[in-house]
Design a protein around this motif. Structure first.
Motif, mmCIF file in Angstrom:
data_model
loop_
_atom_site.group_PDB
_atom_site.id
_atom_site.type_symbol
_atom_site.label_atom_id
_atom_site.label_comp_id
_atom_site.label_asym_id
_atom_site.label_seq_id
_atom_site.Cartn_x
_atom_site.Cartn_y
_atom_site.Cartn_z
ATOM 1 N N LEU A 9 4.659 -8.680 4.609
ATOM 2 C CA LEU A 9 4.412 -9.762 5.568
ATOM 3 C C LEU A 9 4.618 -11.125 4.921
ATOM 4 C CD1 LEU A 9 1.281 -8.375 7.458
ATOM 5 C CD2 LEU A 9 3.606 -8.644 8.382
ATOM 6 N N ALA A 10 4.117 -11.283 3.689
ATOM 7 C CA ALA A 10 4.268 -12.557 2.982
ATOM 8 C C ALA A 10 5.735 -12.878 2.705
ATOM 9 C CB ALA A 10 3.481 -12.528 1.669
ATOM 10 N N GLU A 11 6.540 -11.838 2.526
ATOM 11 C CA GLU A 11 7.978 -12.020 2.269
ATOM 12 C C GLU A 11 8.781 -12.213 3.555
ATOM 13 O OE1 GLU A 11 8.887 -8.433 0.132
ATOM 14 O OE2 GLU A 11 7.987 -9.170 -1.736
ATOM 15 N N GLY A 12 8.113 -12.075 4.697
ATOM 16 C CA GLY A 12 8.813 -12.200 5.965
ATOM 17 C C GLY A 12 9.571 -10.947 6.370
ATOM 18 N N ALA A 13 9.278 -9.841 5.742
ATOM 19 C CA ALA A 13 9.936 -8.559 6.036
ATOM 20 C C ALA A 13 9.142 -7.853 7.139
ATOM 21 C CB ALA A 13 10.024 -7.712 4.770
ATOM 22 N N TYR A 14 9.207 -8.412 8.335
ATOM 23 C CA TYR A 14 8.349 -7.957 9.425
ATOM 24 C C TYR A 14 8.698 -6.565 9.933
ATOM 25 C CZ TYR A 14 7.240 -12.862 9.144
ATOM 26 O OH TYR A 14 6.884 -14.096 8.678
ATOM 27 N N ALA A 15 9.965 -6.262 10.059
ATOM 28 C CA ALA A 15 10.355 -4.924 10.516
ATOM 29 C C ALA A 15 9.919 -3.872 9.496
ATOM 30 C CB ALA A 15 11.864 -4.852 10.746
ATOM 31 N N GLU A 16 10.085 -4.179 8.212
ATOM 32 C CA GLU A 16 9.675 -3.249 7.162
ATOM 33 C C GLU A 16 8.159 -3.079 7.153
ATOM 34 O OE1 GLU A 16 11.743 -5.798 6.827
ATOM 35 O OE2 GLU A 16 13.576 -5.115 5.839
ATOM 36 N N ALA A 17 7.429 -4.167 7.392
ATOM 37 C CA ALA A 17 5.965 -4.090 7.448
ATOM 38 C C ALA A 17 5.531 -3.206 8.611
ATOM 39 C CB ALA A 17 5.358 -5.486 7.577
ATOM 40 N N ALA A 18 6.176 -3.376 9.765
ATOM 41 C CA ALA A 18 5.844 -2.545 10.926
ATOM 42 C C ALA A 18 6.122 -1.075 10.628
ATOM 43 C CB ALA A 18 6.618 -3.011 12.155
ATOM 44 N N THR A 19 7.233 -0.807 9.975
ATOM 45 C CA THR A 19 7.579 0.575 9.606
ATOM 46 C C THR A 19 6.541 1.148 8.645
ATOM 47 O OG1 THR A 19 9.932 0.182 9.967
ATOM 48 C CG2 THR A 19 9.344 2.029 8.533
ATOM 49 N N ALA A 20 6.150 0.348 7.661
ATOM 50 C CA ALA A 20 5.160 0.801 6.686
ATOM 51 C C ALA A 20 3.813 1.073 7.352
ATOM 52 C CB ALA A 20 4.997 -0.229 5.571
ATOM 53 N N LEU A 21 3.426 0.219 8.279
ATOM 54 C CA LEU A 21 2.160 0.414 8.982
ATOM 55 C C LEU A 21 2.203 1.653 9.873
ATOM 56 C CD1 LEU A 21 1.440 -3.298 9.684
ATOM 57 C CD2 LEU A 21 -0.186 -1.729 8.595
ATOM 58 N N ARG A 22 3.301 1.836 10.550
ATOM 59 C CA ARG A 22 3.433 3.031 11.403
ATOM 60 C C ARG A 22 3.394 4.304 10.567
ATOM 61 N NH1 ARG A 22 7.443 -0.277 14.946
ATOM 62 N NH2 ARG A 22 6.115 -0.769 16.721
ATOM 63 N N ALA A 23 3.887 4.232 9.332
ATOM 64 C CA ALA A 23 3.850 5.390 8.439
ATOM 65 C C ALA A 23 2.418 5.745 8.028
ATOM 66 C CB ALA A 23 4.709 5.134 7.201
ATOM 67 N N LEU A 24 1.515 4.767 8.112
ATOM 68 C CA LEU A 24 0.106 5.013 7.775
ATOM 69 C C LEU A 24 -0.661 5.689 8.919
ATOM 70 C CD1 LEU A 24 -0.733 1.638 6.005
ATOM 71 C CD2 LEU A 24 -0.349 3.871 4.921
ATOM 72 N N MET A 25 -0.035 5.733 10.085
ATOM 73 C CA MET A 25 -0.671 6.360 11.231
ATOM 74 C C MET A 25 -0.449 7.871 11.159
ATOM 75 S SD MET A 25 -1.961 3.777 12.706
ATOM 76 C CE MET A 25 -1.795 1.997 12.698
ATOM 77 N N PRO A 26 -1.320 8.707 11.620
ATOM 78 C CA PRO A 26 -2.506 8.396 12.402
ATOM 79 C C PRO A 26 -3.741 8.062 11.561
ATOM 80 C CG PRO A 26 -2.240 10.754 12.323
ATOM 81 C CD PRO A 26 -1.059 10.152 11.594
ATOM 82 N N GLY A 27 -3.626 8.169 10.221
ATOM 83 C CA GLY A 27 -4.788 7.917 9.370
ATOM 84 C C GLY A 27 -5.345 6.514 9.464
ATOM 85 N N ALA A 28 -4.518 5.549 9.872
ATOM 86 C CA ALA A 28 -4.968 4.161 9.977
ATOM 87 C C ALA A 28 -5.327 3.759 11.403
ATOM 88 C CB ALA A 28 -3.899 3.222 9.425
ATOM 89 N N ILE A 29 -5.266 4.717 12.332
ATOM 90 C CA ILE A 29 -5.630 4.394 13.713
ATOM 91 C C ILE A 29 -7.059 3.868 13.753
ATOM 92 C CG2 ILE A 29 -6.170 5.413 15.979
ATOM 93 C CD1 ILE A 29 -3.760 7.224 15.628
ATOM 94 N N PHE A 30 -7.253 2.828 14.520
ATOM 95 C CA PHE A 30 -8.522 2.156 14.749
ATOM 96 C C PHE A 30 -9.028 1.412 13.516
ATOM 97 C CE2 PHE A 30 -11.742 2.209 18.317
ATOM 98 C CZ PHE A 30 -10.793 1.914 19.270
ATOM 99 N N SER A 31 -8.115 1.105 12.591
ATOM 100 C CA SER A 31 -8.429 0.187 11.503
ATOM 101 C C SER A 31 -8.119 -1.210 12.020
ATOM 102 C CB SER A 31 -7.566 0.470 10.270
ATOM 103 O OG SER A 31 -7.541 -0.670 9.419
ATOM 104 N N PRO A 32 -9.133 -2.055 12.173
ATOM 105 C CA PRO A 32 -8.843 -3.408 12.657
ATOM 106 C C PRO A 32 -7.781 -4.118 11.820
ATOM 107 C CG PRO A 32 -11.203 -3.009 12.712
ATOM 108 C CD PRO A 32 -10.576 -1.847 11.981
ATOM 109 N N SER A 33 -7.862 -3.993 10.503
ATOM 110 C CA SER A 33 -6.886 -4.646 9.617
ATOM 111 C C SER A 33 -5.477 -4.146 9.865
ATOM 112 C CB SER A 33 -7.228 -4.375 8.148
ATOM 113 O OG SER A 33 -8.371 -5.052 7.762
#
Length: 165
Positions: free
Chosen positions: A46-70
């Motif tokens: 996110l700090a590097e402005g790599a928004y698509a990559e950040a979204a991909t990385a976050l989606r890869a954390l699902m479903p384990g990160a579901i309902f994590s506010p952060s």
């Protein structure tokens, strides 16, 4: 077959203990769930402005990160900055619901501590309450493990950490 999306939608449509419990149980039982969710790599993207990559990385954390506010707030940021405003709004809604779900589990006292899925969620709620974390200690109380946070302003808040440690 009930999906994670079905469980989230059920909670959003009818927030309460009867819809939160199955959602939390499913998330805890997911193969990639961890009580110590590491979002450092996402923050770097996110700090590097790599928004698509950040979204991909976050989606890869699902479903384990579901309902994590952060996680949901970071995904909202990544999506918004990628021009996906509608999806970003949904992620902000899920993040808000996740915070409300924590608050609905208790009052933060030692007798009625809040319950969370993961340690990060404790800090998410403290930020939402505009409390600066200070000292954290683990207490034993009535067969439970309680995380007590003494905030910078002297406020004491408690989280039931029995499932976390």
């Amino acid at each position: 077959m009930t999906t994670y999306a079905d469980l989230v939608t059920a909670y959003l449509d009818d927030p309460g203990a009867e819809t939160l419990a199955p959602l939390r149980r499913a998330v805890r039982n997911s193969a990639n769930f961890t009580i110590d969710l590491d979002l450092g790599g996402v923050d770097k993207l996110l700090a590097e402005g790599a928004y698509a990559e950040a979204a991909t990385a976050l989606r890869a954390l699902m479903p384990g990160a579901i309902f994590s506010p952060s996680a949901h707030l970071r995904l909202a940021t990544a999506l918004e900055r990628s021009g996906e405003e509608r999806s970003a709004a949904r992620e902000r809604q899920v993040a808000s619901a996740a915070l409300r779900s924590i608050r609905a589990t208790g009052d933060g006292s030692e007798e009625h501590p809040w319950t969370v899925l993961r340690i990060n969620d404790e800090y998410d709620l403290l930020r939402a309450l505009e409390k600066e974390p200070g000292q954290q200690e683990l207490l034993e109380s009535d067969g439970r493990r309680i995380d007590r946070h003494t905030c910078a302003d002297g406020t004491l808040v408690h989280f039931d950490a029995t499932a976390l440690v």
